[in-house]
Scaffold this motif. Structure first.
Motif, short mmCIF file in Angstrom:
data_model
loop_
_atom_site.label_atom_id
_atom_site.label_comp_id
_atom_site.label_asym_id
_atom_site.label_seq_id
_atom_site.Cartn_x
_atom_site.Cartn_y
_atom_site.Cartn_z
N ARG A 122 0.85 -1.20 0.00
CA ARG A 122 0.00 0.00 0.00
C ARG A 122 0.87 1.24 0.00
NH1 ARG A 122 -5.59 0.53 0.76
NH2 ARG A 122 -5.38 -1.50 -0.25
N LEU A 123 1.96 1.22 0.78
CA LEU A 123 2.86 2.37 0.79
C LEU A 123 3.51 2.59 -0.57
CD1 LEU A 123 4.54 1.84 4.28
CD2 LEU A 123 3.08 3.76 3.61
N CYS A 124 3.65 1.54 -1.35
CA CYS A 124 4.23 1.66 -2.70
C CYS A 124 3.43 2.64 -3.55
CB CYS A 124 4.29 0.31 -3.40
SG CYS A 124 5.51 -0.82 -2.72
N HIS A 125 2.14 2.77 -3.27
CA HIS A 125 1.30 3.71 -4.03
C HIS A 125 1.66 5.16 -3.74
CE1 HIS A 125 -1.33 0.56 -5.46
NE2 HIS A 125 -1.54 0.14 -4.22
N PHE A 126 2.21 5.39 -2.56
CA PHE A 126 2.45 6.76 -2.12
C PHE A 126 3.90 7.20 -2.18
CE2 PHE A 126 -1.02 4.92 0.59
CZ PHE A 126 -2.07 5.42 -0.17
N VAL A 127 4.83 6.28 -1.98
CA VAL A 127 6.25 6.62 -1.94
C VAL A 127 6.81 6.50 -3.35
CG1 VAL A 127 8.50 6.08 -0.96
CG2 VAL A 127 6.44 5.79 0.44
N LYS A 128 7.30 7.59 -3.87
CA LYS A 128 7.84 7.61 -5.24
C LYS A 128 9.31 8.03 -5.20
CE LYS A 128 3.70 6.88 -6.80
NZ LYS A 128 3.31 5.53 -7.06
N SER A 129 10.16 7.11 -5.60
CA SER A 129 11.58 7.39 -5.73
C SER A 129 12.20 6.26 -6.53
CB SER A 129 12.26 7.50 -4.35
OG SER A 129 12.32 6.24 -3.73
N GLU A 130 13.43 6.46 -7.00
CA GLU A 130 14.11 5.39 -7.74
C GLU A 130 14.35 4.19 -6.84
OE1 GLU A 130 14.81 4.94 -11.01
OE2 GLU A 130 13.51 6.69 -11.18
N GLN A 131 14.76 4.47 -5.60
CA GLN A 131 15.00 3.36 -4.68
C GLN A 131 13.69 2.63 -4.36
OE1 GLN A 131 17.68 4.07 -1.43
NE2 GLN A 131 16.71 2.50 -0.17
N ALA A 132 12.58 3.36 -4.32
CA ALA A 132 11.29 2.73 -4.04
C ALA A 132 10.93 1.71 -5.12
CB ALA A 132 10.20 3.79 -3.94
N LYS A 133 11.32 1.97 -6.36
CA LYS A 133 11.06 1.01 -7.44
C LYS A 133 11.81 -0.30 -7.20
CE LYS A 133 10.43 4.56 -10.97
NZ LYS A 133 10.99 5.16 -12.18
#
Length: 163
Positions: A91-102
């Motif tokens: 669910r947090l993946c929907h909100f956290v945007k960064s290269e590392q997040a990918k």
């Protein structure tokens, strides 16, 4: 039952997860933040800002821990700790945007599959006590051929899993 394990997400990034029968995967906020490459306060802001989508018991659980305020103290101070479930991390993946997040998102998908398989295997293993209990029930079966067939299957399955 819960077990902590370390996983390498990428170059210079290792996170610790807790494998849990009840929730599958649990991660401390500090570990999730490290994985996404953001601060813990960023995750807390998302949790508060999306409280209609991030639900306790589904996406996170609260655990009460105790800590000594100083080494010589004779008492502990309780504190609440948030542990994120595998659904919470997604669910947090929907909100956290960064290269590392990918990168973390891809790793998290693989982790869930691995953890789910490991937990499924642990649940399916026969303990010696469970095997004896099952064999006692099988002994009550009147049909000798069926009884022997079941005993052979139980014993062979148990033996194969131990080796």
């Amino acid at each position: 039952m819960s077990t902590e394990k370390q996983f390498t997400v990428g170059i210079n990034l290792t996170v610790t997860v807790e494998l849990s029968r009840e929730h599958g995967v649990l991660m401390k906020t500090s570990e999730v933040a490290k994985g996404f490459g953001v601060s813990e306060s960023t995750l807390r802001e998302h949790k508060i800002g999306h409280s209609d989508e991030i639900i306790e018991g589904t996406h996170f659980v609260m655990r009460i821990n105790k800590i000594k305020p100083f080494p010589e103290a004779q008492f502990y101070i309780p504190y609440k700790q948030i542990l994120w479930t595998q659904l919470g991390v997604f669910r947090l993946c929907h909100f956290v945007k960064s290269e590392q997040a990918k990168i973390f998102r891809d790793w998290a998908e693989d982790l869930v599959i691995t953890a789910s398989n490991q937990i499924r295997i642990e649940h399916s293993q026969l303990t010696q006590e469970r095997l004896v209990d099952l064999l006692a029930d099988v002994a009550k079966i009147d049909d000798e051929e069926l009884r022997l067939s079941i005993v052979n299957k139980l014993i062979n399955t148990h033996y194969e899993k131990k080796n």
